[in-house]
Design a protein around this motif. Structure first.
Motif, PDB file in Angstrom:
ATOM      1  N   VAL A  37       0.835  -1.209   0.000  1.00 33.47           N
ATOM      2  CA  VAL A  37       0.000   0.000   0.000  1.00 33.47           C
ATOM      3  C   VAL A  37       0.867   1.255   0.000  1.00 33.47           C
ATOM      4  CG1 VAL A  37      -1.694   1.325   1.321  1.00 33.47           C
ATOM      5  CG2 VAL A  37      -1.949  -1.151   1.101  1.00 33.47           C
ATOM      6  N   LEU A  38       1.935   1.243   0.824  1.00 37.97           N
ATOM      7  CA  LEU A  38       2.825   2.397   0.844  1.00 37.97           C
ATOM      8  C   LEU A  38       3.560   2.564  -0.487  1.00 37.97           C
ATOM      9  CD1 LEU A  38       4.413   2.167   4.411  1.00 37.97           C
ATOM     10  CD2 LEU A  38       2.712   3.809   3.607  1.00 37.97           C
ATOM     11  N   GLY A  39       3.888   1.451  -1.135  1.00 37.25           N
ATOM     12  CA  GLY A  39       4.517   1.538  -2.446  1.00 37.25           C
ATOM     13  C   GLY A  39       3.608   2.165  -3.479  1.00 37.25           C
ATOM     14  N   ARG A  40       2.321   1.830  -3.421  1.00 41.39           N
ATOM     15  CA  ARG A  40       1.359   2.447  -4.347  1.00 41.39           C
ATOM     16  C   ARG A  40       1.206   3.938  -4.054  1.00 41.39           C
ATOM     17  NH1 ARG A  40      -0.493  -0.266  -8.764  1.00 41.39           N
ATOM     18  NH2 ARG A  40      -2.558   0.711  -8.501  1.00 41.39           N
ATOM     19  N   LEU A  41       1.128   4.280  -2.752  1.00 41.70           N
ATOM     20  CA  LEU A  41       1.003   5.688  -2.393  1.00 41.70           C
ATOM     21  C   LEU A  41       2.284   6.456  -2.697  1.00 41.70           C
ATOM     22  CD1 LEU A  41      -0.856   5.394   1.044  1.00 41.70           C
ATOM     23  CD2 LEU A  41      -1.840   5.986  -1.185  1.00 41.70           C
ATOM     24  N   GLY A  42       3.420   5.746  -2.705  1.00 46.60           N
ATOM     25  CA  GLY A  42       4.688   6.398  -2.969  1.00 46.60           C
ATOM     26  C   GLY A  42       4.840   6.924  -4.378  1.00 46.60           C
ATOM     27  N   ARG A  43       3.983   6.497  -5.286  1.00 47.62           N
ATOM     28  CA  ARG A  43       4.034   7.028  -6.644  1.00 47.62           C
ATOM     29  C   ARG A  43       3.620   8.494  -6.700  1.00 47.62           C
ATOM     30  NH1 ARG A  43       1.143   2.010  -9.972  1.00 47.62           N
ATOM     31  NH2 ARG A  43       2.677   0.399  -9.382  1.00 47.62           N
ATOM     32  N   LYS A  44       2.821   8.902  -5.695  1.00 47.09           N
ATOM     33  CA  LYS A  44       2.370  10.295  -5.643  1.00 47.09           C
ATOM     34  C   LYS A  44       2.944  11.047  -4.452  1.00 47.09           C
ATOM     35  CE  LYS A  44      -2.050   9.243  -7.885  1.00 47.09           C
ATOM     36  NZ  LYS A  44      -3.530   9.351  -7.776  1.00 47.09           N
ATOM     37  N   SER A  45       3.369  10.323  -3.437  1.00 49.88           N
ATOM     38  CA  SER A  45       3.868  10.958  -2.221  1.00 49.88           C
ATOM     39  C   SER A  45       5.306  10.509  -1.960  1.00 49.88           C
ATOM     40  CB  SER A  45       2.976  10.622  -1.021  1.00 49.88           C
ATOM     41  OG  SER A  45       3.527  11.114   0.171  1.00 49.88           O
ATOM     42  N   GLU A  46       6.221  11.464  -1.880  1.00 48.92           N
ATOM     43  CA  GLU A  46       7.619  11.144  -1.580  1.00 48.92           C
ATOM     44  C   GLU A  46       7.780  10.650  -0.152  1.00 48.92           C
ATOM     45  OE1 GLU A  46      11.551  10.548  -2.398  1.00 48.92           O
ATOM     46  OE2 GLU A  46       9.937  11.143  -3.793  1.00 48.92           O
ATOM     47  N   LEU A  47       6.919  11.137   0.754  1.00 45.35           N
ATOM     48  CA  LEU A  47       6.975  10.686   2.147  1.00 45.35           C
ATOM     49  C   LEU A  47       6.620   9.209   2.257  1.00 45.35           C
ATOM     50  CD1 LEU A  47       7.290  11.302   5.160  1.00 45.35           C
ATOM     51  CD2 LEU A  47       4.878  11.986   5.200  1.00 45.35           C
TER      52      LEU A  47
ATOM     53  N   ALA B 275       6.876   6.944  -0.105  1.00 46.56           N
ATOM     54  CA  ALA B 275       7.936   6.159  -0.734  1.00 46.56           C
ATOM     55  C   ALA B 275       9.143   6.027   0.183  1.00 46.56           C
ATOM     56  CB  ALA B 275       8.342   6.813  -2.059  1.00 46.56           C
ATOM     57  N   ASP B 276       9.528   7.116   0.841  1.00 46.22           N
ATOM     58  CA  ASP B 276      10.652   7.057   1.775  1.00 46.22           C
ATOM     59  C   ASP B 276      10.327   6.180   2.976  1.00 46.22           C
ATOM     60  OD1 ASP B 276      13.102   7.539   2.862  1.00 46.22           O
ATOM     61  OD2 ASP B 276      12.658   9.560   3.551  1.00 46.22           O
ATOM     62  N   LEU B 277       9.092   6.234   3.431  1.00 45.23           N
ATOM     63  CA  LEU B 277       8.661   5.389   4.553  1.00 45.23           C
ATOM     64  C   LEU B 277       8.690   3.916   4.172  1.00 45.23           C
ATOM     65  CD1 LEU B 277       7.598   5.658   7.469  1.00 45.23           C
ATOM     66  CD2 LEU B 277       5.280   5.597   6.529  1.00 45.23           C
ATOM     67  N   ALA B 278       8.288   3.597   2.942  1.00 47.94           N
ATOM     68  CA  ALA B 278       8.316   2.212   2.489  1.00 47.94           C
ATOM     69  C   ALA B 278       9.737   1.685   2.367  1.00 47.94           C
ATOM     70  CB  ALA B 278       7.586   2.097   1.153  1.00 47.94           C
ATOM     71  N   ARG B 279      10.675   2.534   1.950  1.00 47.93           N
ATOM     72  CA  ARG B 279      12.062   2.097   1.803  1.00 47.93           C
ATOM     73  C   ARG B 279      12.771   1.962   3.143  1.00 47.93           C
ATOM     74  NH1 ARG B 279      11.957   6.115  -2.245  1.00 47.93           N
ATOM     75  NH2 ARG B 279      13.006   7.503  -0.770  1.00 47.93           N
ATOM     76  N   THR B 280      12.589   2.929   4.020  1.00 49.06           N
ATOM     77  CA  THR B 280      13.396   3.002   5.240  1.00 49.06           C
ATOM     78  C   THR B 280      12.829   2.155   6.366  1.00 49.06           C
ATOM     79  OG1 THR B 280      13.998   5.265   4.609  1.00 49.06           O
ATOM     80  CG2 THR B 280      14.457   4.600   6.882  1.00 49.06           C
ATOM     81  N   ALA B 281      11.514   2.160   6.540  1.00 47.55           N
ATOM     82  CA  ALA B 281      10.904   1.509   7.702  1.00 47.55           C
ATOM     83  C   ALA B 281      10.419   0.089   7.428  1.00 47.55           C
ATOM     84  CB  ALA B 281       9.741   2.362   8.209  1.00 47.55           C
ATOM     85  N   HIS B 282      10.681  -0.440   6.251  1.00 42.88           N
ATOM     86  CA  HIS B 282      10.143  -1.774   5.943  1.00 42.88           C
ATOM     87  C   HIS B 282      10.772  -2.864   6.815  1.00 42.88           C
ATOM     88  CE1 HIS B 282       8.644  -5.225   3.820  1.00 42.88           C
ATOM     89  NE2 HIS B 282       9.877  -5.590   3.456  1.00 42.88           N
ATOM     90  N   LYS B 283      12.096  -2.912   6.859  1.00 38.39           N
ATOM     91  CA  LYS B 283      12.760  -3.974   7.620  1.00 38.39           C
ATOM     92  C   LYS B 283      12.508  -3.866   9.122  1.00 38.39           C
ATOM     93  CE  LYS B 283      16.430  -4.942   4.281  1.00 38.39           C
ATOM     94  NZ  LYS B 283      17.894  -4.991   4.047  1.00 38.39           N
ATOM     95  N   PRO B 284      12.686  -2.682   9.754  1.00 40.97           N
ATOM     96  CA  PRO B 284      12.385  -2.626  11.193  1.00 40.97           C
ATOM     97  C   PRO B 284      10.923  -2.906  11.508  1.00 40.97           C
ATOM     98  CG  PRO B 284      12.851  -0.436  10.320  1.00 40.97           C
ATOM     99  CD  PRO B 284      13.249  -1.411   9.270  1.00 40.97           C
ATOM    100  N   PHE B 285       9.995  -2.521  10.638  1.00 38.81           N
ATOM    101  CA  PHE B 285       8.579  -2.811  10.871  1.00 38.81           C
ATOM    102  C   PHE B 285       8.304  -4.301  10.758  1.00 38.81           C
ATOM    103  CE2 PHE B 285       4.105  -2.862   9.220  1.00 38.81           C
ATOM    104  CZ  PHE B 285       3.511  -2.499  10.420  1.00 38.81           C
TER     105      PHE B 285
END
Length: 388
Positions: free
Chosen positions: A28-38, A40-50
């Motif tokens: 879901v964050l990856g889909r939203l990342g196409r329009k929102s840089e926040l 996309a950055d959240l999907a890249r950075t917080a995926h492993k710790p989450f």
């Protein structure tokens, strides 16, 4: 069903559900990342710790609720609690990094007028470092409190906290001084990231500013690492504190017979024909006339320090070429009186220019009065003594 097998089955099911939930959120964050840089950055950075945090939490709850008694149950649950605390701290630190990137993405520093942007970047980086350090300390404290023996010693530890704090402050006096100096630098605007400074006789740019040290990138790509307390206790030059525009000089020694006005015209032509000049100051002055030479100083301005350095070199080169090509007799010469009785050779008088040229005065032009007022003191009326 044996308790051990039941526990393993509960762990597998809970971990599978947690992993599936995390991947759904990541999609879901990856889909939203196409329009929102926040996003996309959240999907890249917080995926492993989450992923690690949710998996450990699901396994812990499954063992507590679904699994019965099995050998080593308390030890496994305790280990899971410690791992969950560490993973949750990792997740919080990742969120802090995402917020920092989001704040800095709107205030880029690779623009001409980046004074406020560099100030914000310095403060955000310092706050993030302090937050991460606080998270690590709190995490260690929470982990230690999970051990019953250490929890029982809490009263005695608190009773002796005053003595320990005094001893620690004395032992880490310099380190704590650097930490407070780093916070002072971040919020006092004395120095910022990308500021051009002169420290220890070296010209460079602030590359990194931490709680304990400052890294200065010198012009020849060396790094000068100084403690943050250096910038609060010793004087240094900051060329870009209020603006990046600076003034610089190029000096040339010539003979007394040199014609000054042609050199002024050459300096003006050089500045106007170069993209390095910012159009503010272009002045040629005689600053010294002692001994056997006359010293000419070309004062020029540029939008930043690197451009100023190139402009000074260009001006010096053009003036030297012009003197060699058109006024070779103006090269510095040493004179000796071999026969004092001989009559001096008559030389034609030099024409006197009518009026002063603007290129011969620094405190002139559009902003000359402002420069004069900035460096002039209060008006003083000196009494004139009467003739005796």
């Amino acid at each position: 069903m044996p308790s051990t097998v039941k526990a393993l089955l509960a762990v597998v099911v809970a971990a599978g559900l947690a992993i599936a939930l995390v991947f759904v959120v990541h999609w879901v964050l990856g889909r939203l990342g196409r329009k929102s840089e926040l996003a996309a950055d959240l999907a890249r950075t917080a995926h492993k710790p989450f992923l690690v945090t949710m998996t450990l939490f699901a396994i812990q709850q499954a063992l507590r609720v679904a699994a019965g008694e099995f050998p080593g149950r308390e030890g496994v649950l305790h280990a899971l609690v410690i791992c969950f605390i560490a993973a949750f701290a990792w997740l919080v630190a990742a969120f802090v990094l995402v917020l920092e990137d989001a704040a800095l993405s709107h205030w880029r520093t690779d623009v001409p007028d980046n004074l406020k942007r560099r100030r914000l970047k310095t403060q955000v980086v310092m706050i993030r470092r302090l937050t991460v350090a606080t998270i690590v300390v709190l995490t260690l404290g929470v982990v230690l409190m999970t051990f019953p023996g250490i929890r029982a010693l809490g009263a005695s530890v608190l009773a002796s906290a005053g003595v320990v704090s005094v001893i620690a402050a004395l032992a880490a006096q310099s380190t704590l001084g650097n930490v407070f100096a780093g916070l002072q630098l971040a919020f006092s605007d004395a120095v910022r990231v990308d500021d051009v400074v002169v420290v220890e006789g070296e010209w460079g740019r602030i590359e990194e500013l931490t709680l304990t040290y400052v890294a200065v990138q010198i012009w020849d790509d060396r790094r000068l690492v100084l403690p943050t307390s250096y910038f609060t206790t010793k004087p240094f030059q900051n060329w870009t504190r209020s603006s990046s525009a600076v003034l610089g000089t190029a000096e040339v020694d010539v003979d007394w017979s040199t014609e000054i006005e042609p050199l002024r015209a050459e300096l003006r032509a050089t500045c106007e024909g170069s993209e390095l000049w910012d159009g503010r100051v272009c002045v040629l002055q005689v600053t010294q006339a002692t001994g056997g030479t006359v010293r000419l100083r070309a004062l020029v301005s540029a939008s930043d320090a690197p451009s100023l350095w190139d402009l000074r070199c260009l001006v010096r080169e053009r003036l030297v070429n012009f003197i060699w090509a058109h006024q070779r007799d103006a090269l510095p010469r040493y004179r000796a009186d071999l026969a004092s009785g001989l009559r001096p050779i008559a030389t034609p008088p030099r024409p006197v220019p009518r009026g002063d040229s603007d290129d011969s005065r620094f405190y002139s032009g559009e902003d000359g009065e402002e420069r004069h007022a900035a460096f002039a003191g209060p008006d003083e009326h000196v009494p004139v003594p009467a003739n005796r």
